[in-house]
Design a protein around this motif. Structure first.
Motif, PDB file in Angstrom:
ATOM      1  N   PRO A  44       0.682  -1.361  -0.023  1.00 55.87           N
ATOM      2  CA  PRO A  44       0.012  -0.034  -0.047  1.00 55.87           C
ATOM      3  C   PRO A  44       0.797   1.233  -0.115  1.00 55.87           C
ATOM      4  O   PRO A  44       2.106   1.293   0.135  1.00 55.87           O
ATOM      5  N   SER A  45       0.098   2.452  -0.295  1.00 56.34           N
ATOM      6  CA  SER A  45       0.820   3.661  -0.332  1.00 56.34           C
ATOM      7  C   SER A  45       1.580   3.856   1.011  1.00 56.34           C
ATOM      8  O   SER A  45       0.716   3.528   2.132  1.00 56.34           O
ATOM      9  N   GLY A  46       2.675   4.339   1.101  1.00 57.82           N
ATOM     10  CA  GLY A  46       3.434   4.581   2.441  1.00 57.82           C
ATOM     11  C   GLY A  46       4.293   3.387   3.039  1.00 57.82           C
ATOM     12  O   GLY A  46       4.530   3.646   3.976  1.00 57.82           O
ATOM     13  N   SER A  47       3.833   2.346   2.315  1.00 57.63           N
ATOM     14  CA  SER A  47       4.521   1.167   3.136  1.00 57.63           C
ATOM     15  C   SER A  47       5.877   1.014   2.932  1.00 57.63           C
ATOM     16  O   SER A  47       6.489   0.254   3.746  1.00 57.63           O
ATOM     17  N   GLY A  48       6.812   1.823   2.173  1.00 58.67           N
ATOM     18  CA  GLY A  48       8.010   2.034   2.005  1.00 58.67           C
ATOM     19  C   GLY A  48       8.948   1.460   0.747  1.00 58.67           C
ATOM     20  O   GLY A  48       9.953   1.487   0.844  1.00 58.67           O
ATOM     21  N   LYS A  49       7.780   1.398  -0.250  1.00 59.73           N
ATOM     22  CA  LYS A  49       8.400   0.910  -1.693  1.00 59.73           C
ATOM     23  C   LYS A  49       9.600   1.860  -2.034  1.00 59.73           C
ATOM     24  O   LYS A  49      10.855   1.563  -2.612  1.00 59.73           O
ATOM     25  N   THR A  50       9.217   3.173  -2.249  1.00 61.74           N
ATOM     26  CA  THR A  50      10.301   4.126  -2.672  1.00 61.74           C
ATOM     27  C   THR A  50      11.489   4.218  -1.955  1.00 61.74           C
ATOM     28  O   THR A  50      12.680   4.275  -2.365  1.00 61.74           O
ATOM     29  N   THR A  51      11.202   3.985  -0.527  1.00 60.11           N
ATOM     30  CA  THR A  51      12.436   4.087   0.427  1.00 60.11           C
ATOM     31  C   THR A  51      13.353   2.928   0.207  1.00 60.11           C
ATOM     32  O   THR A  51      14.619   2.988   0.188  1.00 60.11           O
ATOM     33  N   LEU A  52      12.788   1.755  -0.093  1.00 56.98           N
ATOM     34  CA  LEU A  52      13.701   0.514  -0.429  1.00 56.98           C
ATOM     35  C   LEU A  52      14.341   0.829  -1.681  1.00 56.98           C
ATOM     36  O   LEU A  52      15.448   0.509  -1.640  1.00 56.98           O
ATOM     37  N   THR A  87      12.242   7.198 -11.526  1.00 59.00           N
ATOM     38  CA  THR A  87      11.573   7.941 -10.430  1.00 59.00           C
ATOM     39  C   THR A  87      10.029   7.930 -10.781  1.00 59.00           C
ATOM     40  O   THR A  87       9.679   7.828 -11.867  1.00 59.00           O
ATOM     41  N   GLN A  88       9.276   8.304  -9.469  1.00 54.77           N
ATOM     42  CA  GLN A  88       7.874   7.988  -9.746  1.00 54.77           C
ATOM     43  C   GLN A  88       7.294   9.209 -10.803  1.00 54.77           C
ATOM     44  O   GLN A  88       6.546   8.982 -11.694  1.00 54.77           O
ATOM     45  N   ALA A  89       7.863  10.351 -10.725  1.00 53.64           N
ATOM     46  CA  ALA A  89       7.529  11.612 -11.606  1.00 53.64           C
ATOM     47  C   ALA A  89       8.462  11.357 -12.821  1.00 53.64           C
ATOM     48  O   ALA A  89       9.621  11.546 -12.430  1.00 53.64           O
ATOM     49  N   ASP A 160       9.839   2.805 -10.485  1.00 53.22           N
ATOM     50  CA  ASP A 160       9.097   3.174  -9.227  1.00 53.22           C
ATOM     51  C   ASP A 160       7.696   3.659  -9.650  1.00 53.22           C
ATOM     52  O   ASP A 160       7.424   4.679 -10.417  1.00 53.22           O
ATOM     53  N   GLU A 161       6.791   2.571  -9.578  1.00 54.17           N
ATOM     54  CA  GLU A 161       5.443   2.810 -10.244  1.00 54.17           C
ATOM     55  C   GLU A 161       5.381   3.350 -11.424  1.00 54.17           C
ATOM     56  O   GLU A 161       4.766   4.395 -11.774  1.00 54.17           O
ATOM     57  N   PRO A 162       5.898   2.737 -12.458  1.00 56.72           N
ATOM     58  CA  PRO A 162       6.051   3.191 -13.937  1.00 56.72           C
ATOM     59  C   PRO A 162       4.407   3.219 -14.605  1.00 56.72           C
ATOM     60  O   PRO A 162       4.484   3.851 -15.449  1.00 56.72           O
TER      61      PRO A 162
HETATM   62  N1  LIG Z   1      11.325  12.791   3.017  1.00 58.18           N
HETATM   63  C1  LIG Z   1      10.462  12.347   3.977  1.00 58.18           C
HETATM   64  N2  LIG Z   1      10.700  12.626   5.323  1.00 58.18           N
HETATM   65  C2  LIG Z   1      10.243  11.895   6.023  1.00 58.18           C
HETATM   66  N3  LIG Z   1       9.365  10.906   5.983  1.00 58.18           N
HETATM   67  C3  LIG Z   1       9.110  10.301   4.984  1.00 58.18           C
HETATM   68  C4  LIG Z   1       9.890  11.065   3.484  1.00 58.18           C
HETATM   69  N4  LIG Z   1       9.406  10.368   2.452  1.00 58.18           N
HETATM   70  C5  LIG Z   1       8.605   9.330   2.943  1.00 58.18           C
HETATM   71  N5  LIG Z   1       8.423   9.476   4.137  1.00 58.18           N
HETATM   72  C6  LIG Z   1       7.747   8.485   5.018  1.00 58.18           C
HETATM   73  O1  LIG Z   1       8.240   7.203   4.765  1.00 58.18           O
HETATM   74  C7  LIG Z   1       7.327   6.109   4.713  1.00 58.18           C
HETATM   75  C8  LIG Z   1       7.358   5.319   3.478  1.00 58.18           C
HETATM   76  O2  LIG Z   1       7.176   6.238   2.366  1.00 58.18           O
HETATM   77  P1  LIG Z   1       7.565   5.679   0.776  1.00 58.18           P
HETATM   78  O3  LIG Z   1       7.458   6.810  -0.302  1.00 58.18           O
HETATM   79  O4  LIG Z   1       8.762   4.862   0.830  1.00 58.18           O
HETATM   80  O5  LIG Z   1       6.371   4.717   0.739  1.00 58.18           O
HETATM   81  P2  LIG Z   1       5.628   4.158  -0.522  1.00 58.18           P
HETATM   82  O6  LIG Z   1       5.375   2.668  -0.543  1.00 58.18           O
HETATM   83  O7  LIG Z   1       6.731   4.276  -1.849  1.00 58.18           O
HETATM   84  O8  LIG Z   1       4.176   4.893  -0.954  1.00 58.18           O
HETATM   85  P3  LIG Z   1       3.841   5.283  -2.307  1.00 58.18           P
HETATM   86  O9  LIG Z   1       3.120   4.250  -2.969  1.00 58.18           O
HETATM   87  O10 LIG Z   1       2.638   6.335  -1.842  1.00 58.18           O
HETATM   88  O11 LIG Z   1       4.619   6.152  -3.077  1.00 58.18           O
HETATM   89  C9  LIG Z   1       6.031   6.982   5.019  1.00 58.18           C
HETATM   90  O12 LIG Z   1       5.291   6.858   5.978  1.00 58.18           O
HETATM   91  C10 LIG Z   1       6.334   8.363   4.435  1.00 58.18           C
HETATM   92  O13 LIG Z   1       5.203   9.357   5.209  1.00 58.18           O
END
Ligand SMILES: Nc1ncnc2c1ncn2[C@@H]1O[C@H](COP(=O)(O)OP(=O)(O)OP(=O)(O)O)[C@@H](O)[C@H]1O
Length: 244
Positions: A44-52, A87-89, A160-162
Motif C-alpha cells: 500500500p501507499s506509504g509502506s516503504g517501496k520508494t524508500t527501499l 522515479t515516480q515522476a 518506481d510505479e511506472p
Molecule cells: N522525505 C521524507 N521525510 C520523512 N518521512 C518520509 C519522507 N518520505 C517518505 N517518508 C515516510 O516514509 C514512509 C514510506 O514512504 P515511501 O515513499 O517509501 O512509501 P511508498 O510505499 O513508496 O508510498 P507510495 O506508494 O505512496 O509512493 C511513509 O510513512 C512516509 O510518510
C-alpha cells in the motif's frame, strides 16, 4: 523466509533499517532479487517501496544493515552505469525532443547515436523521436524516461510505479516492454500498488508498514492463501500475519 544470497542475485539485502524524518520507515528488511527476472515490489501507499528502491540505488541514507547490488555496495561508483532508476515522476526536459533527452542522458555515459536509437526502439517511441517533451502524453513521458535510463545499457532497472495513471492498454504495452528487457538478460525491480500487476512478475516482494511480509511467486501467493485473486491473496496474507 528469505533464501541465502548467491552470486546469481542482482540484489541482496540483509537486516536493512531506515529512518526518515525521525520515523522508522524500513524495519529489518532481508531479501534477494535474482538476476534476469522481473520482481514486483508491492504494498500500500506509504509502506516503504520508494524508500527501499532509494536504498538500492544508493540515494537513501541507511541506519543499519547491508545492501549489495550486482556484487557491490549500493551507491558505489562502479554501479552508476550498471543501475538505471526511473522515479515516480517521469523526469524529462519539456523543451527538448525525445531523441535529444535520450542523447543528453546518453552523453553522461558515453553512449553513441546508435545507442540512442536502440533505447528509442526499446520503448516503442521511434515515431515520436522529434516530439518535444511538452507534447507527450503521460504514458509516452514514462516511456521516454525509461529510454533515458536504458541508454546507459544498465544490467538492473529499478522502476518506481511506472504504470501509475496509465490506461489498461498502455499498461499492458509497458509490461510487454519490461518482458522484452528481461529476455535481453536484464533484471527489473518494478513497484506498484496495483495487485493485478503482480501477475506479470516472476517473484513478488510484499510490503506493509515498513516490513517485508513475504518474498514468493504469484503461484505461491495463491497456494499459500487459497485465494485465486492476487488482491484477495494479499489481504489474506495480511490477516494471517495479524493473527500470528
Ligand atoms: N522525505 C521524507 N521525510 C520523512 N518521512 C518520509 C519522507 N518520505 C517518505 N517518508 C515516510 O516514509 C514512509 C514510506 O514512504 P515511501 O515513499 O517509501 O512509501 P511508498 O510505499 O513508496 O508510498 P507510495 O506508494 O505512496 O509512493 C511513509 O510513512 C512516509 O510518510
Amino acid at each position: 523466509m528469505t533464501a541465502p544470497a548467491t552470486t546469481t542475485d542482482a540484489i541482496a539485502i540483509e537486516h536493512l533499517e531506515v529512518r526518515r524524518g525521525g520515523q522508522q520507515v524500513l524495519r529489518d528488511i532481508s531479501l534477494t532479487v535474482p538476476r534476469g527476472s522481473i520482481t514486483g515490489l508491492l504494498g500500500p501507499s506509504g509502506s516503504g517501496k520508494t524508500t527501499l528502491m532509494r536504498s538500492i540505488v544508493g540515494t537513501q541514507i541507511i541506519e543499519s544493515g547491508s545492501v549489495r547490488v550486482l556484487g557491490e555496495e549500493a551507491g558505489s561508483r562502479g554501479l552508476r552505469r550498471r543501475v538505471g532508476y526511473v522515479t515516480q515522476a517521469p523526469s524529462i526536459y519539456d523543451d527538448l525532443t525525445v531523441a535529444d533527452n535520450i542523447s543528453y542522458f546518453g552523453a553522461l555515459y558515453g553512449a553513441s547515436s546508435a545507442d540512442v536509437e536502440t533505447a528509442l526502439a526499446a520503448v516503442g517511441l521511434g515515431s515520436h523521436a522529434r516530439h518535444r517533451g511538452s507534447e507527450l502524453s503521460g504514458g509516452q513521458r514514462t516511456r521516454a524516461s525509461l529510454a533515458c535510463a536504458l541508454v546507459a545499457d544498465p544490467e538492473l532497472l529499478v522502476l518506481d510505479e511506472p504504470t501509475v495513471g496509465l490506461d489498461p492498454v498502455l499498461r499492458a504495452d509497458l509490461w510487454e516492454q519490461f518482458d522484452a528487457l528481461v529476455k535481453q538478460g536484464r533484471t527489473l525491480l518494478v513497484s506498484s500498488h496495483v495487485m493485478d500487476e503482480a501477475e506479470h512478475c516472476d517473484q513478488l516482494l510484499l510490503m506493509r508498514e515498513g516490513r517485508l511480509l513475504a518474498q514468493l511467486t504469484p503461484a505461491e501467493l495463491r497456494s499459500d492463501t487459497g485465494e485465486s485473486s492476487l488482491e484477495n491473496a494479499f489481504l489474506t496474507l495480511i490477516r494471517m500475519g495479524e493473527e500470528l
